[in-house]
Write an enzyme that holds these catalytic residues in place. Structure first.
Site, PDB file in Angstrom:
ATOM      1  N   SER A 133     -38.949  49.328  29.624  1.00 32.57           N
ATOM      2  CA  SER A 133     -39.606  48.983  30.729  1.00 32.57           C
ATOM      3  C   SER A 133     -41.111  50.596  31.483  1.00 32.57           C
ATOM      4  CB  SER A 133     -38.877  49.551  31.876  1.00 32.57           C
ATOM      5  OG  SER A 133     -37.837  48.063  31.835  1.00 32.57           O
TER       6      SER A 133
HETATM    7  N1  SAM Z   1     -33.766  49.337  30.839  1.00 36.51           N
HETATM    8  C1  SAM Z   1     -33.806  49.016  29.298  1.00 36.51           C
HETATM    9  C2  SAM Z   1     -34.752  50.457  29.070  1.00 36.51           C
HETATM   10  O1  SAM Z   1     -35.385  51.960  30.023  1.00 36.51           O
HETATM   11  O2  SAM Z   1     -35.418  50.787  27.654  1.00 36.51           O
HETATM   12  C3  SAM Z   1     -34.489  47.284  29.194  1.00 36.51           C
HETATM   13  C4  SAM Z   1     -33.965  46.566  28.995  1.00 36.51           C
HETATM   14  S1  SAM Z   1     -34.612  45.540  28.499  1.00 36.51           S
HETATM   15  C5  SAM Z   1     -36.943  44.812  29.701  1.00 36.51           C
HETATM   16  C6  SAM Z   1     -33.732  44.058  28.711  1.00 36.51           C
HETATM   17  C7  SAM Z   1     -32.738  44.567  28.367  1.00 36.51           C
HETATM   18  O3  SAM Z   1     -31.488  43.459  28.485  1.00 36.51           O
HETATM   19  C8  SAM Z   1     -32.714  43.853  26.428  1.00 36.51           C
HETATM   20  O4  SAM Z   1     -32.222  45.502  25.809  1.00 36.51           O
HETATM   21  C9  SAM Z   1     -31.891  42.837  25.892  1.00 36.51           C
HETATM   22  O5  SAM Z   1     -30.873  43.088  25.515  1.00 36.51           O
HETATM   23  C10 SAM Z   1     -31.162  42.616  27.866  1.00 36.51           C
HETATM   24  N2  SAM Z   1     -29.960  41.891  27.724  1.00 36.51           N
HETATM   25  C11 SAM Z   1     -30.556  40.483  27.653  1.00 36.51           C
HETATM   26  N3  SAM Z   1     -29.281  39.594  28.298  1.00 36.51           N
HETATM   27  C12 SAM Z   1     -28.046  40.357  28.293  1.00 36.51           C
HETATM   28  C13 SAM Z   1     -26.944  40.493  28.914  1.00 36.51           C
HETATM   29  N4  SAM Z   1     -26.338  38.855  29.525  1.00 36.51           N
HETATM   30  N5  SAM Z   1     -26.339  41.118  29.449  1.00 36.51           N
HETATM   31  C14 SAM Z   1     -26.106  42.430  28.526  1.00 36.51           C
HETATM   32  N6  SAM Z   1     -27.876  42.744  28.132  1.00 36.51           N
HETATM   33  C15 SAM Z   1     -28.587  41.936  28.201  1.00 36.51           C
END
Ligand code: SAM
Length: 195
Positions: free
Chosen positions: A42
């Site tokens: 992000s």
């Molecule tokens: N906070 C993270 C960082 O600092 O790098 C960025 C997160 S990224 C915007 C969103 C993440 O949510 C992705 O890695 C994606 O694979 C994960 N994600 C999506 N759906 C999910 C779920 N149902 N359970 C767990 N993780 C999930």
């Protein structure tokens, strides 16, 4: 929350450590960056803002949904007692874990799976941070929030979402504030946008 500690740690954290070699030169920009598998790390200013909204305390038990690169996880782990972090893509979880262990964190528990249903085993949580866009506010996450707890979560369609601050009051009522419009990758799973 210790604002000074948050700002000091946030500014000391080298974001290039959390991205692949081909993205390191862009790590200093205030933009989301690709981390592989169609996912992103992000925008740093939004990570800081969402952490301020969450208000983690030194004794907080935190649930994070969407480990991604581990950048947000590091900040949560620095600011609280313990972090339970869930990621659905195993390769991302493994890389994040290697980074966070290299940074010396020993107060993080990792899970690979659908975080849209939370992590019931260790509930309730004082704080819940969701870093992917939910289709609706997941009932399980609301149920797993402790009395007096706070949750920050983007809710809405893939094009843009409302960033919500959800608070569970001392008598168990749920108060929800809409903070601003944001754009996150999709949360998958039961409360997300498909598998
Ligand atoms: N906070 C993270 C960082 O600092 O790098 C960025 C997160 S990224 C915007 C969103 C993440 O949510 C992705 O890695 C994606 O694979 C994960 N994600 C999506 N759906 C999910 C779920 N149902 N359970 C767990 N993780 C999930």
């Amino acid at each position: 929350m210790d604002q000074k500690k948050l700002e000091t740690y946030f500014h000391s954290l080298d974001r290039s450590f959390f991205v692949e070699n081909n993205m390191k030169e862009y790590a200093g920009t205030d933009e989301p960056l690709p981390i592989g598998f169609g996912q992103t790390i992000s925008q740093p200013s939004l990570v800081l803002e969402m952490t301020r909204l969450l208000e983690p305390e030194h004794d907080s038990k935190v649930l994070e949904i969407g480990t991604g690169s581990g950048f947000q996880t590091a900040i949560l782990a620095k600011m609280s007692a313990i972090v339970y972090t869930v990621e659905r893509i195993d390769a991302l979880s493994e890389k994040a874990r290697n980074r966070l262990e290299a940074l010396g964190f020993s107060n993080i528990c990792y899970k690979i799976g659908d975080g849209s249903i939370g992590w019931q085993e260790f509930a309730p949580y004082d704080r819940i941070m969701v870093t992917a866009a939910a289709g609706v506010l997941p009932d399980e996450l609301v149920n797993q929030l402790a009395i007096g707890g706070r949750m920050v979560i983007p809710v809405g369609p893939p094009s843009f979402q409302e960033l919500k601050l959800v608070m569970k009051t001392d008598n168990g009522e749920i108060n929800i504030k809409t903070v601003e419009l944001v754009r996150f990758v999709e949360l998958k799973g039961r409360y997300g946008w498909g598998k």
